[in-house]
Design an enzyme around this catalytic site. Structure first.
Site, PDB file in Angstrom:
ATOM      1  N   HIS A 187       1.375  -1.450  -0.111  1.00  0.00           N
ATOM      2  CA  HIS A 187      -0.341  -0.032  -0.132  1.00  0.00           C
ATOM      3  C   HIS A 187       0.936   1.614  -0.215  1.00  0.00           C
ATOM      4  O   HIS A 187       0.288   2.775   0.763  1.00  0.00           O
ATOM      5  CB  HIS A 187      -0.991   0.164   0.899  1.00  0.00           C
ATOM      6  CG  HIS A 187      -1.480  -0.939   1.605  1.00  0.00           C
ATOM      7  ND1 HIS A 187      -3.234  -1.213   0.889  1.00  0.00           N
ATOM      8  CD2 HIS A 187      -1.125  -2.700   2.032  1.00  0.00           C
ATOM      9  CE1 HIS A 187      -3.363  -2.511   1.067  1.00  0.00           C
ATOM     10  NE2 HIS A 187      -2.037  -3.128   2.211  1.00  0.00           N
ATOM     11  N   SER A 234      14.353  20.869 -17.105  1.00  0.00           N
ATOM     12  CA  SER A 234      13.151  22.037 -17.252  1.00  0.00           C
ATOM     13  C   SER A 234      13.383  22.642 -17.824  1.00  0.00           C
ATOM     14  O   SER A 234      14.882  23.960 -18.185  1.00  0.00           O
ATOM     15  CB  SER A 234      13.115  21.900 -15.727  1.00  0.00           C
ATOM     16  OG  SER A 234      11.585  23.418 -16.847  1.00  0.00           O
ATOM     17  N   LYS A 273      15.245  20.933 -12.314  1.00  0.00           N
ATOM     18  CA  LYS A 273      14.942  19.896 -12.214  1.00  0.00           C
ATOM     19  C   LYS A 273      16.066  18.560 -13.130  1.00  0.00           C
ATOM     20  O   LYS A 273      17.117  19.226 -14.144  1.00  0.00           O
ATOM     21  CB  LYS A 273      14.158  19.907 -12.743  1.00  0.00           C
ATOM     22  CG  LYS A 273      12.985  20.954 -12.684  1.00  0.00           C
ATOM     23  CD  LYS A 273      11.612  20.050 -11.464  1.00  0.00           C
ATOM     24  CE  LYS A 273      10.450  20.037 -13.085  1.00  0.00           C
ATOM     25  NZ  LYS A 273       9.198  19.697 -11.982  1.00  0.00           N
ATOM     26  N   GLU A 313       8.720   8.130 -17.971  1.00  0.00           N
ATOM     27  CA  GLU A 313       7.609   8.378 -17.788  1.00  0.00           C
ATOM     28  C   GLU A 313       6.875   7.926 -19.327  1.00  0.00           C
ATOM     29  O   GLU A 313       6.139   8.029 -19.463  1.00  0.00           O
ATOM     30  CB  GLU A 313       7.718  10.102 -17.288  1.00  0.00           C
ATOM     31  CG  GLU A 313       7.556  10.713 -16.311  1.00  0.00           C
ATOM     32  CD  GLU A 313       7.430  12.020 -16.169  1.00  0.00           C
ATOM     33  OE1 GLU A 313       6.887  12.634 -15.459  1.00  0.00           O
ATOM     34  OE2 GLU A 313       8.402  12.361 -17.150  1.00  0.00           O
TER      35      GLU A 313
END
Ligand code: ARG
Length: 456
Positions: free
Chosen positions: A155, A276, A282, A289
């Site tokens: 979980h 970025s 970043k 992704e």
């Protein structure tokens, strides 16, 4: 060229012709198409269905067409519909009407099934190699971080300690099954459909076994209607690919999560992250992704071909031309994802310190405390209840288990003794010395097995 195939007639409207054409995408099958034709012509000559001299001329012609295509000199024509017609028409250009003998005892229906099976066989073998390469990278990463203990999650809550290597090898096992599924799929693709004709078989004394041997098929199909009209082998490939992408997507998700600043468990090499345009700090895990994103498209291709095939009457229907784009797209997506992952995983650095810090206090050892009480004779359910209360107490006090005094322990059970302090992350791991467990000994054995599997 008076004898060109009759379905290329001038009465078909240009709009319809464009609509029907598959050449923009099925030109990718040129090699399989020509290889299949060469084997077919050899067989026709061997069986004395056509003259040996004619076969030689045809084969030479086909070989030179293959060269033209490979040198980029071949002009694919949309009005010729597909790869089969494009090659055949060019053969007429080159060798004249003897080209008309190539299509003896053959239909485009068994021809296209053949091309696609040849294609799928090659791609399955490449897929298996690429999965193996990724598995190798995972084993390397596991080896390099063999001693690092991390919180295992259920979980997404810290549950029990596990070795990082154990966690990584979970993916190894998933990919091992994917490989097995592709091997299994291969067996059903590895069947020669040629000789099925349009649907009923062919009325010549063809040598199907000879063609099968020439093309490396281990079996010939046993029902002509089935051979020209099923695409279950395409579906099976795409289903297996969908499963593999699902596994890649889960790995991607953990790479994304673990490389976040909140987790900081890993850092992906700079070569596999992007910056970025406005936020200089970043390092985005775009590769992971995008793999997670592309999984959706691969599922879509599977759903698309399943839906196309549903409810089609036997035998061939033009609907089935829709089998190719999804298959090609799935092959390309799966292969590029596997390839980039195999490299990206090699660049991953595990931050053992951050992982260590993430193990909040030692509540993750709660199961071990319950197991401790069980060893002292308490039934597990009762022990579970005792440790639940103990945990709540410790959390409220802001203390770890280790920081509790023995008298505090005794407030919950008098079975607790001095040896409760022997419970550590290491003892927790070592205790799970069961096949498939996370004890260092088991993980060492699992690593050895895994290494062997990728080296064979
Ligand atoms: N382009 C067709 C396909 O991809 C080839 C088979 C055509 N057969 C036919 N009877 N029209 O399915």
């Amino acid at each position: 060229m008076k004898h060109l195939p009759s379905n290329i007639h001038n009465k078909v409207d240009k709009l319809a012709r464009d609509y029907l054409a598959s050449i923009p995408f099925d030109q990718r099958l040129y090699r399989q198409d020509i290889e299949g034709s060469i084997a077919h012509v050899k067989m026709l000559a061997k069986q004395e269905i056509i003259a040996k001299e004619d076969a030689e001329v045809i084969i030479k012609g086909l070989i030179s067409i293959r060269e033209e295509i490979e040198q980029g000199k071949f002009l694919f024509k949309r009005e010729l519909e597909d790869i089969h017609m494009n090659v055949e028409a060019q053969l007429f250009e080159k060798i004249g009407d003897v080209a008309g003998k190539l299509h003896t005892a053959r239909s485009r229906n068994d021809q296209v099934a053949l091309d696609l099976r040849l294609f799928a066989k090659e791609e399955i073998l490449k897929t298996i190699d690429r999965i193996k390469a990724l598995q190798s990278s995972l084993v390397e990463l596991a080896e390099a971080n063999k001693d690092v203990i991390m919180p295992g999650y259920t979980h997404l809550q810290q549950a029990q300690p596990v070795l990082v290597a154990h966690h990584l090898l979970a993916y190894f096992d998933m990919f091992q099954r994917d490989k097995e599924r592709f091997h299994d799929c291969f067996k059903r693709v590895d069947v020669l459909p040629l000789g099925s004709g349009a649907l009923a078989g062919v009325a010549h004394a063809v040598g199907r076994d000879f063609v099968a041997r020439e093309l490396g098929f281990s079996k010939v199909s046993t029902n002509s209607l089935d051979a020209v009209s099923d695409r279950d082998f395409v579906i099976e490939f795409e289903a297996t690919a969908a499963l593999t992408m699902m596994h890649l997507s889960r790995l991607a998700e953990e790479i994304i999560l673990w490389s976040s600043s909140e987790f900081g468990f890993i850092a992906i090499g700079e070569a596999y992250t992007t910056g970025s345009s406005i936020m200089p700090q970043k390092k985005n895990p775009d590769v992971a992704e995008l793999a997670r994103g592309k999984t959706g498209r691969v599922y879509g291709n599977l759903m698309s071909i399943l839906t196309t095939m549903k409810g089609l009457p036997l035998a061939y229907n033009r609907d089935m031309q829709e089998d190719k784009e999804g298959l090609f797209d799935t092959v390309d997506t799966l292969h590029s994802t596997l390839e980039v992952f195999a490299e990206m995983v090699k660049t991953i650095r595990v931050n053992a310190k951050r992982i260590h810090e993430a193990i909040k206090k030692d509540y993750i050892l709660a199961t071990d405390l319950a197991d401790y009480l069980v060893e002292k004779g308490m039934p597990f359910r009762e022990a579970h209840g005792v440790v639940a209360k103990l945990s709540e107490y410790a959390v409220n006090k802001g203390k770890s288990f280790r920081e509790l005094s023995l008298s505090e322990y005794h407030g919950f059970s008098t079975l607790f003794a001095e040896d409760v302090y022997n419970i550590t992350m290491e003892s927790s791991l070592a205790a799970r010395n069961v096949i498939g467990g996370t004890s260092p000994q088991q993980v060492e054995m699992a690593l050895t097995r895994a290494r062997k599997l990728v080296e064979e």
